[in-house]
Design a protein around this motif. Structure first.
Motif, short mmCIF file in Angstrom:
data_model
loop_
_atom_site.label_atom_id
_atom_site.label_comp_id
_atom_site.label_asym_id
_atom_site.label_seq_id
_atom_site.Cartn_x
_atom_site.Cartn_y
_atom_site.Cartn_z
N PRO A 201 32.61 51.87 55.82
CA PRO A 201 31.63 51.24 54.93
C PRO A 201 32.12 51.26 53.50
CG PRO A 201 30.90 53.43 55.58
CD PRO A 201 32.12 53.12 56.39
N SER A 202 31.82 50.21 52.77
CA SER A 202 32.27 50.11 51.38
C SER A 202 31.16 49.49 50.55
CB SER A 202 33.56 49.28 51.32
OG SER A 202 34.18 49.40 50.07
N GLY A 203 31.51 48.97 49.38
CA GLY A 203 30.52 48.41 48.49
C GLY A 203 30.41 46.90 48.63
N ARG A 204 29.71 46.30 47.70
CA ARG A 204 29.47 44.86 47.72
C ARG A 204 30.78 44.08 47.57
NH1 ARG A 204 25.13 41.38 46.37
NH2 ARG A 204 25.74 39.45 45.31
N TYR A 205 31.70 44.63 46.75
CA TYR A 205 32.95 43.93 46.46
C TYR A 205 34.12 44.68 47.08
CZ TYR A 205 29.76 41.94 43.06
OH TYR A 205 28.67 41.34 42.48
N LEU A 206 34.96 43.95 47.81
CA LEU A 206 36.12 44.53 48.46
C LEU A 206 37.39 44.08 47.75
CD1 LEU A 206 34.99 43.86 52.15
CD2 LEU A 206 34.49 45.86 50.71
N ASN A 207 38.50 44.71 48.12
CA ASN A 207 39.79 44.35 47.54
C ASN A 207 39.77 44.43 46.02
OD1 ASN A 207 42.46 43.73 48.07
ND2 ASN A 207 42.17 41.53 47.85
N LEU A 208 39.32 45.58 45.51
CA LEU A 208 39.18 45.72 44.07
C LEU A 208 40.50 46.04 43.37
CD1 LEU A 208 35.67 47.37 43.74
CD2 LEU A 208 36.37 45.05 43.17
N ALA A 209 41.60 45.94 44.09
CA ALA A 209 42.89 45.92 43.41
C ALA A 209 42.95 44.72 42.47
CB ALA A 209 44.03 45.86 44.42
N ASP A 210 42.12 43.72 42.75
CA ASP A 210 42.06 42.52 41.91
C ASP A 210 41.49 42.80 40.52
OD1 ASP A 210 43.13 40.92 43.88
OD2 ASP A 210 41.20 40.27 44.67
N LEU A 211 40.92 43.97 40.31
CA LEU A 211 40.40 44.29 38.98
C LEU A 211 41.49 44.24 37.92
CD1 LEU A 211 37.90 47.20 39.73
CD2 LEU A 211 37.34 44.95 38.80
N MET A 212 42.74 44.36 38.35
CA MET A 212 43.85 44.24 37.41
C MET A 212 43.84 42.86 36.73
SD MET A 212 46.41 46.27 36.44
CE MET A 212 46.94 47.33 37.79
N LYS A 213 43.21 41.88 37.40
CA LYS A 213 43.18 40.51 36.87
C LYS A 213 41.88 40.20 36.13
CE LYS A 213 45.73 39.13 41.03
NZ LYS A 213 45.64 38.33 42.29
N LEU A 214 41.05 41.20 35.90
CA LEU A 214 39.77 40.95 35.22
C LEU A 214 40.03 40.39 33.83
CD1 LEU A 214 36.65 41.32 35.40
CD2 LEU A 214 36.99 43.50 34.21
N PRO A 215 39.48 39.23 33.50
CA PRO A 215 39.72 38.64 32.18
C PRO A 215 39.22 39.55 31.05
CG PRO A 215 38.74 37.03 33.68
CD PRO A 215 38.66 38.36 34.36
N ASN A 216 39.93 39.51 29.95
CA ASN A 216 39.54 40.27 28.76
C ASN A 216 39.28 39.28 27.63
OD1 ASN A 216 39.25 41.89 26.55
ND2 ASN A 216 41.28 42.83 26.66
N PRO A 217 38.02 38.87 27.47
CA PRO A 217 37.71 37.83 26.48
C PRO A 217 37.66 38.30 25.04
CG PRO A 217 35.71 38.49 27.62
CD PRO A 217 36.84 39.26 28.26
N VAL A 218 37.78 39.61 24.80
CA VAL A 218 37.64 40.10 23.41
C VAL A 218 38.96 40.57 22.81
CG1 VAL A 218 35.25 40.76 23.82
CG2 VAL A 218 37.04 42.47 24.08
N GLY A 219 40.04 40.55 23.57
CA GLY A 219 41.33 40.84 22.98
C GLY A 219 41.85 42.26 23.19
N ASP A 220 42.89 42.60 22.43
CA ASP A 220 43.67 43.82 22.67
C ASP A 220 42.94 45.11 22.33
OD1 ASP A 220 45.75 42.32 23.59
OD2 ASP A 220 46.81 42.26 21.66
N ARG A 221 41.83 45.04 21.63
CA ARG A 221 41.18 46.29 21.23
C ARG A 221 40.63 47.08 22.43
NH1 ARG A 221 35.56 45.91 20.89
NH2 ARG A 221 34.69 43.78 20.96
N LEU A 222 40.52 46.43 23.58
CA LEU A 222 40.04 47.14 24.78
C LEU A 222 41.19 47.55 25.68
CD1 LEU A 222 36.85 45.10 25.74
CD2 LEU A 222 37.06 47.11 24.28
#
Length: 331
Positions: free
Chosen positions: A295-316
């Motif tokens: 059993p897991s959570g709502r979202y699978l294959n969260l290795a994809d989080l590496m591709k999460l867009p960063n709309p505010v720039g390098d400060r994060l």
């Protein structure tokens, strides 16, 4: 081993899970920028996926007596259950970190990552348009029939499974009248995360999973959507060249690598909120064994989080230190 020994030995694969847990704990480090912490969540998921493909596959082979290993079938099954229990506990912590630490930190920086397919009214038109133009042409839903030929679930890909009932059909109060369908998320054609128009000073991002769910009725006209969940299968990707003839070894390796994509199931991940009737139907249709369920959570294959867009720039993100130039060494 001598029971009086002062040294305690742990099973190698249980020990490896402790190492990967340490990777997960890095995501809790509040001294790091939030996108660096997200990277650790991604790395943890990627490591675990490879672990199930390579290490866990050996235990399944022992249980099926496909190969000869040091442990017996009973010992292999016991170790496999220990692995699954430990991973289940780690997965709970993973989602606690993600939901209680990462998402609030993103919100503090005006980044809203939708955790539902019910989008805000100001995004509905955009989501529908994006779905119709960018996603719908790639969807290939298929009906699941337990006693008939059914679709092959590819290794490492996310699928959405749906239970349906015809709109004109009278509901009986149970699931005997349900139709079941499966559909692969086409994120080789579309991104896993879709940036939505900003609103009120906030940046909005949605999983492609939720964007599809928000428009699922368009995929199945004439049906009422009862339930929809994500599933993913990990398959045996291990191979050995023992006792192989050295002649044409490159060709043998190539054949074995190709077989990695169609190997035996080592892990069947599913949303823990999936009703029992639905899970039972899938297990019977795809011949999933109890020891393969995770059993897991709502979202699978969260290795994809590496591709999460960063709309505010390098400060994060963590900025790398600039190298010091030494003129004497450059001369």
């Amino acid at each position: 081993m001598n029971n009086n020994s002062l040294y305690k030995y742990f099973k190698r694969d249980i020990s490896w899970l402790s190492f990967n847990h340490r990777v997960l704990l890095e995501a809790k480090d509040e001294s790091l920028p939030v996108y660096e912490r997200i990277k650790f969540l991604s790395i943890y998921s990627s490591n675990l996926e490879e672990f199930y493909k390579i290490r866990v596959s050996g235990y399944h082979s022992s249980i099926l007596k496909n190969i000869s290993r040091d442990e017996s079938e009973e010992e292999a099954l016991q170790t496999l259950m220990e692995i699954n229990n430990e991973v289940t506990e780690q997965e709970k912590e993973y989602y606690r970190i993600f939901n209680e630490m990462i998402l609030p930190e993103l919100e503090k920086n005006n980044i809203i990552l939708y955790q539902t397919d019910e989008v805000e009214p100001f995004h509905r038109a955009y989501v529908e348009k994006y779905f119709n133009e960018e996603v719908f042409p790639y969807l290939q839903p298929m009906i699941i029939l337990k006693d008939d030929i059914h679709s092959f679930i590819q290794d490492g890909r996310i699928y959405q499974v749906v239970s349906l009932v015809k709109k004109k059909k009278k509901k009986t109060g149970d699931n005997s009248s349900y139709t079941y369908a499966i559909m692969k998320i086409p994120y080789t054609k579309v991104p896993r995360f879709v940036e939505l128009p900003s609103f009120g000073g906030n940046h909005y991002i949605i999983f492609i999973d939720d964007l599809i769910k928000a428009n699922m009725q368009s995929v199945f006209p004439g049906y009422e959507i009862v339930d929809c969940y994500s599933i993913k299968i990990s398959r045996d990707a291990d191979f050995s060249l023992e006792n192989e003839d050295q002649k044409d070894i490159a060709e043998r390796i190539l054949r074995k690598v190709r077989k990695r994509k169609i190997g035996a199931v080592t892990r069947f991940q599913y949303d823990k909120d999936m009703p029992g009737y639905f899970l039972k139907y899938l297990c019977e249709a795809y011949e999933i064994e109890e020891e393969e369920l995770l059993p897991s959570g709502r979202y699978l294959n969260l290795a994809d989080l590496m591709k999460l867009p960063n709309p505010v720039g390098d400060r994060l993100r963590q900025t790398l230190p600039q190298p010091l130039r030494v003129p004497e060494l450059e001369a």
